[in-house]
Design a protein around this motif. Structure first.
Motif, PDB file in Angstrom:
ATOM      1  N   LEU A  57       0.833  -1.219   0.000  1.00 11.84           N
ATOM      2  CA  LEU A  57       0.000   0.000   0.000  1.00 11.84           C
ATOM      3  C   LEU A  57       0.863   1.264   0.000  1.00 11.84           C
ATOM      4  N   TRP A  58       1.858   1.294   0.871  1.00 11.09           N
ATOM      5  CA  TRP A  58       2.682   2.497   1.018  1.00 11.09           C
ATOM      6  C   TRP A  58       3.668   2.661  -0.130  1.00 11.09           C
ATOM      7  N   ASN A  59       3.819   1.618  -0.970  1.00  8.36           N
ATOM      8  CA  ASN A  59       4.625   1.759  -2.186  1.00  8.36           C
ATOM      9  C   ASN A  59       3.740   1.952  -3.412  1.00  8.36           C
TER      10      ASN A  59
ATOM     11  N   ARG B 149       0.318   9.509  -2.978  1.00  5.43           N
ATOM     12  CA  ARG B 149      -0.505  10.669  -2.576  1.00  5.43           C
ATOM     13  C   ARG B 149       0.148  11.444  -1.438  1.00  5.43           C
ATOM     14  N   TRP B 150       0.785  10.729  -0.506  1.00  7.29           N
ATOM     15  CA  TRP B 150       1.495  11.441   0.572  1.00  7.29           C
ATOM     16  C   TRP B 150       2.615  12.302  -0.010  1.00  7.29           C
ATOM     17  N   VAL B 151       3.262  11.825  -1.075  1.00  3.55           N
ATOM     18  CA  VAL B 151       4.315  12.635  -1.709  1.00  3.55           C
ATOM     19  C   VAL B 151       3.678  13.836  -2.407  1.00  3.55           C
TER      20      VAL B 151
ATOM     21  N   VAL C 279      10.162   6.495  13.422  1.00  6.84           N
ATOM     22  CA  VAL C 279       9.536   5.284  12.851  1.00  6.84           C
ATOM     23  C   VAL C 279       8.394   5.658  11.909  1.00  6.84           C
ATOM     24  N   GLY C 280       8.428   5.082  10.708  1.00  3.95           N
ATOM     25  CA  GLY C 280       7.420   5.436   9.703  1.00  3.95           C
ATOM     26  C   GLY C 280       7.551   6.911   9.375  1.00  3.95           C
ATOM     27  N   CYS C 281       8.805   7.327   9.087  1.00  6.86           N
ATOM     28  CA  CYS C 281       9.137   8.755   8.946  1.00  6.86           C
ATOM     29  C   CYS C 281       8.513   9.387   7.715  1.00  6.86           C
ATOM     30  N   GLY C 282       8.071   8.573   6.754  1.00 10.35           N
ATOM     31  CA  GLY C 282       7.438   9.093   5.551  1.00 10.35           C
ATOM     32  C   GLY C 282       8.335  10.063   4.810  1.00 10.35           C
ATOM     33  N   CYS C 283       7.813  11.261   4.513  1.00  9.58           N
ATOM     34  CA  CYS C 283       8.565  12.258   3.743  1.00  9.58           C
ATOM     35  C   CYS C 283       9.523  13.060   4.617  1.00  9.58           C
TER      36      CYS C 283
ATOM     37  N   VAL D 146      13.197   5.683   9.494  1.00  9.67           N
ATOM     38  CA  VAL D 146      13.020   4.340   8.933  1.00  9.67           C
ATOM     39  C   VAL D 146      11.616   4.243   8.357  1.00  9.67           C
ATOM     40  N   ASP D 147      11.518   3.698   7.146  1.00 12.77           N
ATOM     41  CA  ASP D 147      10.215   3.610   6.494  1.00 12.77           C
ATOM     42  C   ASP D 147      10.281   2.521   5.416  1.00 12.77           C
ATOM     43  N   VAL D 148       9.085   2.036   5.046  1.00 17.06           N
ATOM     44  CA  VAL D 148       9.005   0.999   3.999  1.00 17.06           C
ATOM     45  C   VAL D 148       8.642   1.586   2.634  1.00 17.06           C
ATOM     46  N   SER D 149       8.306   2.886   2.591  1.00 20.47           N
ATOM     47  CA  SER D 149       7.775   3.482   1.359  1.00 20.47           C
ATOM     48  C   SER D 149       8.896   4.123   0.533  1.00 20.47           C
ATOM     49  N   ARG D 150       9.196   3.529  -0.612  1.00 19.89           N
ATOM     50  CA  ARG D 150      10.268   4.075  -1.449  1.00 19.89           C
ATOM     51  C   ARG D 150       9.951   5.497  -1.941  1.00 19.89           C
ATOM     52  N   PRO D 151       8.710   5.764  -2.448  1.00 17.67           N
ATOM     53  CA  PRO D 151       8.459   7.145  -2.916  1.00 17.67           C
ATOM     54  C   PRO D 151       8.555   8.175  -1.797  1.00 17.67           C
ATOM     55  N   MET D 152       8.084   7.825  -0.594  1.00 18.50           N
ATOM     56  CA  MET D 152       8.129   8.793   0.511  1.00 18.50           C
ATOM     57  C   MET D 152       9.571   9.001   0.974  1.00 18.50           C
ATOM     58  N   LEU D 153      10.348   7.926   1.015  1.00 20.82           N
ATOM     59  CA  LEU D 153      11.758   8.067   1.397  1.00 20.82           C
ATOM     60  C   LEU D 153      12.525   8.893   0.365  1.00 20.82           C
TER      61      LEU D 153
ATOM     62  N   ALA E 149      13.411   0.140   5.484  1.00 23.31           N
ATOM     63  CA  ALA E 149      13.338  -1.098   6.265  1.00 23.31           C
ATOM     64  C   ALA E 149      12.010  -1.158   7.001  1.00 23.31           C
ATOM     65  N   ASP E 150      11.619  -2.380   7.342  1.00 19.47           N
ATOM     66  CA  ASP E 150      10.432  -2.582   8.175  1.00 19.47           C
ATOM     67  C   ASP E 150      10.850  -2.321   9.626  1.00 19.47           C
ATOM     68  N   ALA E 151      10.221  -1.318  10.251  1.00 19.70           N
ATOM     69  CA  ALA E 151      10.620  -0.929  11.615  1.00 19.70           C
ATOM     70  C   ALA E 151      10.387  -2.049  12.619  1.00 19.70           C
ATOM     71  N   SER E 152       9.555  -3.019  12.273  1.00 27.62           N
ATOM     72  CA  SER E 152       9.277  -4.091  13.237  1.00 27.62           C
ATOM     73  C   SER E 152      10.455  -5.048  13.382  1.00 27.62           C
TER      74      SER E 152
ATOM     75  N   SER F  82       7.560   8.934  16.647  1.00 28.44           N
ATOM     76  CA  SER F  82       6.754   8.691  15.441  1.00 28.44           C
ATOM     77  C   SER F  82       5.523   9.597  15.396  1.00 28.44           C
ATOM     78  N   ARG F  83       5.271  10.141  14.217  1.00 31.19           N
ATOM     79  CA  ARG F  83       4.009  10.848  13.953  1.00 31.19           C
ATOM     80  C   ARG F  83       3.194   9.947  13.025  1.00 31.19           C
ATOM     81  N   PHE F  84       2.249   9.239  13.590  1.00 29.10           N
ATOM     82  CA  PHE F  84       1.311   8.396  12.827  1.00 29.10           C
ATOM     83  C   PHE F  84       1.998   7.285  12.022  1.00 29.10           C
ATOM     84  N   GLY F  85       3.149   6.772  12.515  1.00 27.45           N
ATOM     85  CA  GLY F  85       3.856   5.743  11.742  1.00 27.45           C
ATOM     86  C   GLY F  85       3.914   4.386  12.407  1.00 27.45           C
TER      87      GLY F  85
HETATM   88  C1  SAM Z   1       0.493   7.967   8.032  1.00 28.99           C
HETATM   89  S1  SAM Z   1       2.075   7.881   7.324  1.00 28.99           S
HETATM   90  C2  SAM Z   1       2.974   9.002   8.356  1.00 28.99           C
HETATM   91  C3  SAM Z   1       4.243   9.478   7.725  1.00 28.99           C
HETATM   92  C4  SAM Z   1       5.030  10.511   8.537  1.00 28.99           C
HETATM   93  N1  SAM Z   1       5.399  10.012   9.843  1.00 28.99           N
HETATM   94  C5  SAM Z   1       4.249  11.789   8.657  1.00 28.99           C
HETATM   95  O1  SAM Z   1       3.669  12.052   9.709  1.00 28.99           O
HETATM   96  O2  SAM Z   1       4.217  12.562   7.677  1.00 28.99           O
HETATM   97  C6  SAM Z   1       2.611   6.271   7.901  1.00 28.99           C
HETATM   98  C7  SAM Z   1       4.026   5.921   7.515  1.00 28.99           C
HETATM   99  O3  SAM Z   1       4.373   4.654   8.118  1.00 28.99           O
HETATM  100  C8  SAM Z   1       5.115   3.916   7.185  1.00 28.99           C
HETATM  101  N2  SAM Z   1       5.086   2.497   7.543  1.00 28.99           N
HETATM  102  C9  SAM Z   1       4.036   1.636   7.488  1.00 28.99           C
HETATM  103  N3  SAM Z   1       4.406   0.402   7.918  1.00 28.99           N
HETATM  104  C10 SAM Z   1       5.718   0.497   8.251  1.00 28.99           C
HETATM  105  C11 SAM Z   1       6.684  -0.435   8.760  1.00 28.99           C
HETATM  106  N4  SAM Z   1       6.355  -1.721   9.003  1.00 28.99           N
HETATM  107  N5  SAM Z   1       7.947  -0.002   8.978  1.00 28.99           N
HETATM  108  C12 SAM Z   1       8.298   1.286   8.722  1.00 28.99           C
HETATM  109  N6  SAM Z   1       7.430   2.216   8.242  1.00 28.99           N
HETATM  110  C13 SAM Z   1       6.164   1.830   8.021  1.00 28.99           C
HETATM  111  C14 SAM Z   1       4.454   4.244   5.850  1.00 28.99           C
HETATM  112  O4  SAM Z   1       5.250   3.916   4.746  1.00 28.99           O
HETATM  113  C15 SAM Z   1       4.223   5.743   6.015  1.00 28.99           C
HETATM  114  O5  SAM Z   1       5.328   6.491   5.603  1.00 28.99           O
END
Ligand code: SAM
Length: 272
Positions: A8-10, A16-18, A50-54, A74-81, A99-102, A115-118
């Motif tokens: 989904l995040w790729n 759309r986040w980008v 974690v889940g740093c997005g853009c 750290v994030d799994v989304s190539r376009p956002m990274l 990378a997968d933060a888990s 983390s902000r929503f990640g």
């Molecule tokens: C709602 S977005 C928030 C992005 C960013 N923190 C922000 O506030 O703008 C969630 C983020 O979590 C990332 N994400 C989802 N699963 C993840 C995982 N297992 N490991 C790392 N990042 C992950 C997504 O790719 C996405 O960038």
């Protein structure tokens, strides 16, 4: 593990986040400030976002830890990274990892995880947070924001209920499925963190205004492309979609001139 979310995040969600990066960062600023404040950052610290997005909170954290500190997003989304790297090209104390933060392990344990929503997108949040705790120095800080329930988040619930006056309701999600509202239940969040070995868990409600747009067209565009209404619209057929968008427009028009609804989150802090 986490394959569906990674896909989904790729895909369209990451794109759309980008596309809306600047707008989203402006609208999510207050929520990110809550997470940053909870992390109690100081010069020289090492931080994991974690889940740093853009990369918005990654860059804010970097300015707080200064040249002797280091922030890794750290994030799994190539376009956002890719966007995050583009924005931080001239910043020395920031690095990004796909990378997968888990399961990700930093070279040395960090002082704080932020983390902000990640953090709501793990299939097995217990294992993910156990890993994040291990990635943190003993006594180090965890601080994140996550959405409270949909029904106390008008920014998401109002557009969704508008489109559902035309569209069929989405199939019910399995209990505790990963997704934006997966951490709505504060008792569940506390259980996950304490089960992962965190202590001093504090879960506080925080409210910020969420601006949907600067005009009705802008608000309809944002609500139809991001959040739960967007998800419902994605599956709509060619006949229902324009009717649902019109319903959205009629619902959002009375919010002029601010087009603002509340966003309600948990600000969660703990010690590793
Ligand atoms: C709602 S977005 C928030 C992005 C960013 N923190 C922000 O506030 O703008 C969630 C983020 O979590 C990332 N994400 C989802 N699963 C993840 C995982 N297992 N490991 C790392 N990042 C992950 C997504 O790719 C996405 O960038």
């Amino acid at each position: 593990m986490n394959d569906a979310e990674i896909e989904l995040w790729n895909g369209v969600v990451g794109d759309r986040w980008v596309l809306y990066q600047e707008t989203l960062d402006a609208r999510l600023l207050g929520f990110g400030e809550d997470a940053l404040a909870g992390a109690e950052l100081a010069p020289g610290m090492r931080v994991l976002d974690v889940g740093c997005g853009c990369g918005d909170t990654t860059l804010s954290a970097a300015s707080r830890v200064g040249p002797d500190g280091l922030v890794t997003g750290v994030d799994v989304s190539r376009p956002m990274l890719a966007r995050a790297k583009q924005r931080s090209a001239s910043v020395a104390n920031v690095t990004f990892v796909e990378a997968d933060a888990s399961t990700y392990t930093p070279d040395v344990p960090v002082d704080a995880v932020l983390s902000r929503f990640g953090v709501m997108f793990f299939e097995n949040p217990g294992a993910a947070f156990a890993n994040l705790r291990t990635a943190t120095k003993p006594g180090g800080r965890l601080s994140f924001v996550c959405w409270r329930a949909l029904d106390v988040n008008p920014w998401a619930a109002v557009p969704l209920s508008a489109v559902l006056r035309v569209l069929p309701p989405p199939p019910p999600a399995p209990p505790n499925a990963s997704g934006p509202f997966a951490f709505a239940d504060e008792r569940r969040v506390r259980g996950i963190l304490e089960g992962a070995g965190y202590r001093d868990v504090v879960i506080e409600p925080r409210t910020h205004p969420f601006v949907l747009g600067s005009s009705v067209e802008d608000a309809v565009e944002m609500a139809s492309r991001m959040g739960p209404a967007a998800r419902a619209l994605r599956d709509a057929d060619d006949e229902a979609r324009p009717r649902a968008l019109e319903m959205l427009r009629q619902t959002l028009a009375p919010l002029a001139p601010s087009f603002t609804l509340d966003g309600n989150v948990w600000r969660v802090t703990a010690r590793a």
